[in-house]
Scaffold this active site. Structure first.
Site, PDB file in Angstrom:
ATOM      1  N   CYS A 113       0.743  -1.123  -0.020  1.00 14.15           N
ATOM      2  CA  CYS A 113       0.003  -0.013  -0.073  1.00 14.15           C
ATOM      3  C   CYS A 113       0.853   1.310   0.169  1.00 14.15           C
ATOM      4  CB  CYS A 113      -0.901  -0.031   1.038  1.00 14.15           C
ATOM      5  SG  CYS A 113      -1.908  -1.521   1.315  1.00 14.15           S
ATOM      6  N   HIS A 254      -3.457   6.825   3.229  1.00  6.63           N
ATOM      7  CA  HIS A 254      -3.958   5.391   2.765  1.00  6.63           C
ATOM      8  C   HIS A 254      -5.104   5.075   3.226  1.00  6.63           C
ATOM      9  CE1 HIS A 254      -4.214   1.323   1.163  1.00  6.63           C
ATOM     10  NE2 HIS A 254      -3.875   0.952   2.522  1.00  6.63           N
ATOM     11  N   ASN A 284     -10.184  -0.693   0.353  1.00  5.96           N
ATOM     12  CA  ASN A 284      -8.741  -0.370   0.181  1.00  5.96           C
ATOM     13  C   ASN A 284      -8.049  -0.847  -1.244  1.00  5.96           C
ATOM     14  OD1 ASN A 284      -5.837  -0.740   0.203  1.00  5.96           O
ATOM     15  ND2 ASN A 284      -6.037  -1.784   2.590  1.00  5.96           N
TER      16      ASN A 284
HETATM   17  N1  ACO Z   1     -17.957  -9.774   9.124  1.00  4.83           N
HETATM   18  C1  ACO Z   1     -18.085 -10.102  10.311  1.00  4.83           C
HETATM   19  N2  ACO Z   1     -17.342 -10.608  11.336  1.00  4.83           N
HETATM   20  C2  ACO Z   1     -16.245 -10.590  10.975  1.00  4.83           C
HETATM   21  C3  ACO Z   1     -15.642 -10.213   9.699  1.00  4.83           C
HETATM   22  C4  ACO Z   1     -16.706  -9.777   8.703  1.00  4.83           C
HETATM   23  N3  ACO Z   1     -16.353  -9.222   7.559  1.00  4.83           N
HETATM   24  N4  ACO Z   1     -14.301 -10.316   9.621  1.00  4.83           N
HETATM   25  C5  ACO Z   1     -13.864 -10.340  10.949  1.00  4.83           C
HETATM   26  N5  ACO Z   1     -14.962 -10.641  11.720  1.00  4.83           N
HETATM   27  C6  ACO Z   1     -15.075 -11.101  13.004  1.00  4.83           C
HETATM   28  C7  ACO Z   1     -13.792 -11.844  13.699  1.00  4.83           C
HETATM   29  O1  ACO Z   1     -13.816 -12.983  13.183  1.00  4.83           O
HETATM   30  C8  ACO Z   1     -13.788 -11.624  15.085  1.00  4.83           C
HETATM   31  O2  ACO Z   1     -14.640 -12.711  15.659  1.00  4.83           O
HETATM   32  P1  ACO Z   1     -14.385 -13.157  17.141  1.00  4.83           P
HETATM   33  O3  ACO Z   1     -14.253 -12.007  18.061  1.00  4.83           O
HETATM   34  O4  ACO Z   1     -15.693 -14.090  17.348  1.00  4.83           O
HETATM   35  O5  ACO Z   1     -13.218 -14.031  17.052  1.00  4.83           O
HETATM   36  C9  ACO Z   1     -14.364 -10.122  15.152  1.00  4.83           C
HETATM   37  O6  ACO Z   1     -14.997  -9.752  14.057  1.00  4.83           O
HETATM   38  C10 ACO Z   1     -13.317  -9.210  15.395  1.00  4.83           C
HETATM   39  O7  ACO Z   1     -12.178  -9.195  14.594  1.00  4.83           O
HETATM   40  P2  ACO Z   1     -10.854  -8.299  14.480  1.00  4.83           P
HETATM   41  O8  ACO Z   1     -10.117  -8.815  13.730  1.00  4.83           O
HETATM   42  O9  ACO Z   1     -10.627  -8.355  16.029  1.00  4.83           O
HETATM   43  O10 ACO Z   1     -11.634  -7.177  14.177  1.00  4.83           O
HETATM   44  P3  ACO Z   1     -11.055  -5.524  13.927  1.00  4.83           P
HETATM   45  O11 ACO Z   1     -11.751  -4.837  14.737  1.00  4.83           O
HETATM   46  O12 ACO Z   1      -9.425  -5.454  14.278  1.00  4.83           O
HETATM   47  O13 ACO Z   1     -11.077  -5.208  12.406  1.00  4.83           O
HETATM   48  C11 ACO Z   1      -9.804  -5.132  10.442  1.00  4.83           C
HETATM   49  C12 ACO Z   1     -10.634  -6.146  11.492  1.00  4.83           C
HETATM   50  C13 ACO Z   1     -10.997  -4.200   9.666  1.00  4.83           C
HETATM   51  C14 ACO Z   1      -9.138  -6.176   9.518  1.00  4.83           C
HETATM   52  C15 ACO Z   1      -9.091  -4.360  10.950  1.00  4.83           C
HETATM   53  O14 ACO Z   1      -7.995  -4.923  11.969  1.00  4.83           O
HETATM   54  C16 ACO Z   1      -7.880  -3.582  10.272  1.00  4.83           C
HETATM   55  O15 ACO Z   1      -8.489  -2.469   9.394  1.00  4.83           O
HETATM   56  N6  ACO Z   1      -6.708  -3.951  10.261  1.00  4.83           N
HETATM   57  C17 ACO Z   1      -5.754  -3.196   9.486  1.00  4.83           C
HETATM   58  C18 ACO Z   1      -5.626  -3.564   8.025  1.00  4.83           C
HETATM   59  C19 ACO Z   1      -4.284  -2.925   7.153  1.00  4.83           C
HETATM   60  O16 ACO Z   1      -4.505  -1.758   7.293  1.00  4.83           O
HETATM   61  N7  ACO Z   1      -3.794  -3.639   6.371  1.00  4.83           N
HETATM   62  C20 ACO Z   1      -2.653  -2.964   5.891  1.00  4.83           C
HETATM   63  C21 ACO Z   1      -2.784  -2.434   4.394  1.00  4.83           C
HETATM   64  S1  ACO Z   1      -3.437  -3.483   3.165  1.00  4.83           S
HETATM   65  C22 ACO Z   1      -2.087  -3.843   1.972  1.00  4.83           C
HETATM   66  O17 ACO Z   1      -1.096  -3.653   2.217  1.00  4.83           O
HETATM   67  C23 ACO Z   1      -2.747  -4.556   0.779  1.00  4.83           C
END
Ligand code: ACO
Length: 327
Positions: A113, A254, A284
Site C-alpha cells: 500500500c 492511505h 482499500n
Molecule cells: N464480518 C463479520 N465479522 C467479521 C468479519 C466480517 N467481514 N471479519 C472478521 N470478523 C469477526 C472476527 O472473526 C472476530 O470474531 P471473534 O471475536 O468471534 O473472533 C471479530 O469480527 C473481530 O475481529 P478483529 O480482527 O479483531 O476485528 P477488527 O476490529 O480488528 O477489524 C480489520 C478487522 C478491519 C481487518 C482491522 O483490524 C484492520 O483494518 N486492520 C488493518 C488492515 C490494514 O491496514 N492492512 C494493511 C494495509 S493492506 C495492504 O497493504 C494490501
C-alpha cells in the site's frame, strides 16, 4: 531550487460495484459490521479483460492530458503494484507500450500500500539529481484477483483501481515536493503476504489447494503499527520542514480503514475536515488509494495553488512513508 512538481493527475476505476449487501450473500458478514469496523460501503471490481496495465494506462493518459504533455516526453514510468499483469515483463513496460511512451524507461515497484509514496520519493530523487524531467508515477491494483472470496476477514476490505500523476522538474519557484520519508520493517512482513507463486512456493497443485495465491492478512495485528507508522512518517517530515500539523491544508492518508484514518488524524491534531476520505466508495485499493484520492480531491477543487498536501501510507513489507507537496 529544482523541485519535482505534480503537474497532472488522473484516475481510472472500474464501473462494476460490489456493495456490502451483495457481500452478505457471499460470506458470513453484514453491512453493519463492515461499515462500523472499516467505514467501507462499496468497492469497484474490474471486469474480465481489464488488467492492471489497462487500468494504469487509462489513468496515465488522463494524467498526461491534465499535465499537457505527450507520451514521447515521458522519461520514466514507475508503476507501484502488488497485482502486476504477470511476473515479467513489468506492468510498467506493458503500460509504456500501451501509451506509446517510446522514450521512457519503465519499472515496477512492489511496496504494498505504500507503493505510490515510494514511487513519488523515487521520482523526486531522479528529478532532483537532474536525471529526468518528466516522470509518470502510477499506483494500480486489481486486488479482487488475489482475494479469497470465502475469507470474510479480507474479502470485505479490498477493491480495484488506478491513479497516476505526472511529476515534472520545476527549476524556479517553491511548488513541488518539499520532503519525502520512507521506512520498512521486514521482520513484520509475515503479517501481510501472498505466499504462493514465487521462488519459495512455486505454483503447484498444492499451492492452489492451500489457497496460497490469495492475500493472507493478520488484520488485527496490523492495526496499531498502521497508526503508529503513519503518525511517525507525518511527524518526521513536518519537523524536518520546520512545520506543524496546523500548516497542512489537506491530509491524504492511505484508505485502509476509517478507524485507522481517524486515529492518525487525532494523534496529529488534524481536524477530519482537512482529511480526504473516499474509502467508503472504493475500499482499500492498496497502491492506488492515494493517487485516486489525490486526483478526486484536485477535481473537486479541494486543492488550491499554494496548498500544502501531506500524503501518508502504510502497507505490506511492512513499509510506510510520507510525501509533503506544495501545490
Ligand atoms: N464480518 C463479520 N465479522 C467479521 C468479519 C466480517 N467481514 N471479519 C472478521 N470478523 C469477526 C472476527 O472473526 C472476530 O470474531 P471473534 O471475536 O468471534 O473472533 C471479530 O469480527 C473481530 O475481529 P478483529 O480482527 O479483531 O476485528 P477488527 O476490529 O480488528 O477489524 C480489520 C478487522 C478491519 C481487518 C482491522 O483490524 C484492520 O483494518 N486492520 C488493518 C488492515 C490494514 O491496514 N492492512 C494493511 C494495509 S493492506 C495492504 O497493504 C494490501
Amino acid at each position: 531550487m529544482r523541485r519535482a512538481q505534480i503537474v497532472g493527475t488522473g484516475s481510472a476505476v472500474p464501473g462494476k460495484v460490489l456493495t456490502n449487501f451483495q457481500l452478505e450473500k457471499i460470506v458470513d458478514t453484514s453491512d453493519e459490521w463492515i461499515r462500523v469496523r472499516t467505514g467501507i460501503r462499496r468497492r469497484h471490481i474490474a471486469e474480465e479483460g481489464t488488467t492492471s496495465a489497462t487500468l494504469a494506462a487509462d489513468a496515465a493518459r488522463k494524467a498526461m492530458d491534465d499535465a499537457g504533455i505527450t507520451p514521447q516526453e515521458v522519461d520514466l514510468i514507475l508503476v507501484a503494484t502488488v497485482t502486476p499483469d504477470m511476473a515479467f515483463p513489468s506492468t510498467a513496460c506493458l503500460v509504456q507500450e500501451m501509451i506509446g511512451a517510446i522514450n521512457a524507461s519503465a519499472m515496477d515497484m512492489s511496496v504494498g500500500c505504500s507503493g505510490f509514496i515510494y514511487g513519488l520519493a523515487t521520482a523526486d530523487s531522479f528529478i532532483f539529481s537532474s536525471k529526468y524531467e518528466n516522470i509518470l508515477v502510477i499506483g494500480v491494483e486489481i486486488l479482487s484477483r488475489i482475494t479469497d472470496w470465502t475469507d470474510r476477514n479480507t474479502c470485505v476490505l479490498f477493491g480495484d483501481g488506478a491513479g497516476a500523476v505526472v511529476v515534472r522538474a520545476n527549476n524556479n519557484g517553491n511548488k513541488g515536493i518539499i520532503s519525502t520519508y520512507t521506512k520498512s520493517d521486514g521482520s513484520l512482513g509475515k503479517l501481510l503476504m501472498l505466499p504462493g507463486g514465487g521462488s519459495k512456493h512455486p505454483t503447484s497443485y498444492q499451492t492452489v489447494a492451500q489457497k496460497m495465491h490469495y492475500i493472507k492478512m493478520q488484520g488485527h495485528d496490523l492495526f496499531k503499527p498502521a497508526i503508529l507508522s503513519m503518525v511517525e512518517a507525518t511527524s518526521y517530515i513536518l519537523e524536518k520542514s520546520g512545520l506543524t500539523s496546523r500548516d497542512i491544508d489537506l491530509l491524504i492518508p492511505h484508505q485502509a480503514n476509517i478507524r485507522i484514518v481517524e486515529a492518525v488524524a487525532k494523534k496529529l491534531r488534524v481536524p477530519m475536515e482537512k482529511v480526504y476520505v473516499n474509502l467508503d466508495e472504493y475500499g482499500n485499493t492498496s497502491a492506488a488509494s492515494i493517487p485516486i484520492a489525490l486526483d478526486e480531491a484536485r477535481r473537486k477543487g479541494l486543492i488550491k495553488t499554494g496548498d500544502l498536501v501531506m500524503m501518508v501510507a502504510f502497507g505490506a513489507g511492512l513499509t510506510w512513508g510520507s510525501v509533503l507537496v506544495r501545490f
